[in-house]
Design a protein around this motif. Structure first.
Motif, short mmCIF file in Angstrom:
data_model
loop_
_atom_site.label_atom_id
_atom_site.label_comp_id
_atom_site.label_asym_id
_atom_site.label_seq_id
_atom_site.Cartn_x
_atom_site.Cartn_y
_atom_site.Cartn_z
N LEU A 3 0.85 -1.18 0.00
CA LEU A 3 0.00 0.00 0.00
C LEU A 3 0.89 1.24 0.00
CD1 LEU A 3 -3.09 0.92 0.38
CD2 LEU A 3 -2.38 1.37 2.75
N TYR A 22 -4.60 6.16 -2.37
CA TYR A 22 -3.59 5.13 -2.11
C TYR A 22 -3.44 4.27 -3.37
CZ TYR A 22 -5.80 6.45 2.27
OH TYR A 22 -6.38 7.19 3.27
N LEU A 24 -2.77 0.39 -4.20
CA LEU A 24 -2.66 -0.97 -3.69
C LEU A 24 -2.11 -1.83 -4.81
CD1 LEU A 24 -3.19 -2.82 -1.25
CD2 LEU A 24 -5.44 -3.30 -2.24
#
Length: 245
Positions: A3, A22, A24
């Motif tokens: 992450l 974010y 991922l």
């Protein structure tokens, strides 16, 4: 599964840092999780935005979607797309007007989800739970299919006990922690202590505090969460930080 934090504030950008967003990653697959203010500029420092494989939105408040339109323009105005011809954007269908905006010609295509409709996004299996927030918002349980590792992202929510069962056994919790423990009155986000309590109740190994306030000592926020979760590793989000899940 990794992450990467692009932005971590709730509400509005501050101190040179953007709002919730974010990356991922699992191997070479990159999923953009929320796309808040400042996300595109920060994303460009980590990877080519055209190399994204998909976007997943927790809800349509602007601090989670402010840069989505300019990301769609970026895709519309560039042709070199190494992984997918059109960017898939996953969002809740419970808000049909905003869901409709996820599809943009020669740029992106909206894919719907609900709390009764799990989805598979590349290497990830994702289930959803409706949270306690003024608009439809969804917590996400994201499982990396190859390893079985689990990231639970609470998204925006007031604390409620249903989060415990949903997040049970998660390796990492990424929690909406917009308030210190002394917050009084109406709360549509969690306090530091509530995030810590959730981590303890679910047996999480790692707790990452995000959607943070713009003022106050954020080290105190971590300390308050850690006091409520002594058996869990508690950290807060920093821009550009990469966490192993």
């Amino acid at each position: 599964m990794k992450l990467t934090v692009l932005g971590f504030y709730g509400g509005y950008p501050a101190n040179g840092v953007g709002t919730s967003s974010y990356i991922l990653s699992s191997g070479e697959f990159h999923l953009l999780l929320d796309c808040g203010s400042g996300a595109l500029l920060k994303l460009e420092t980590h990877m080519d935005p055209l190399a994204l494989d998909a976007v997943l939105l927790s809800h349509y408040h602007h601090d989670h979607t402010a840069d989505l339109g300019v990301l769609q323009y970026y895709w519309q105005l560039h042709e070199a797309r190494p992984n997918v011809a059109v960017l898939p954007i996953y969002g809740p269908t419970s808000d049909p007007l905003n869901f409709g905006s996820l599809t943009w010609p020669h740029a992106s295509e909206g894919h719907g989800y609900s709390d009764t409709q799990p989805v598979n996004i590349g290497p990830f299996a994702v289930t959803f739970m409706l949270t306690h927030h003024p608009v439809p918002a969804y917590a996400m349980r994201i499982t990396e299919k190859s390893s079985g590792k689990v990231l639970v992202f609470t998204a925006d929510t007031a604390y409620f006990e249903g989060l415990v069962d949903f997040a049970k056994g998660a390796d990492t919790l990424l929690t909406d922690t917009n308030f210190f423990n002394d917050k009084t009155g109406t709360k549509w986000h969690m306090t530091s202590g509530e995030s810590g309590h959730l981590a303890m109740a679910t047996g999480a190994t790692q707790l990452i505090l995000t959607h943070l306030p713009q003022t106050g000592d954020l080290n105190q926020l971590v300390a308050e969460a850690q006091a409520a979760a002594p058996a869990c590793r508690v950290e807060r989000a920093f821009a550009d930080q990469v966490f192993d899940i």
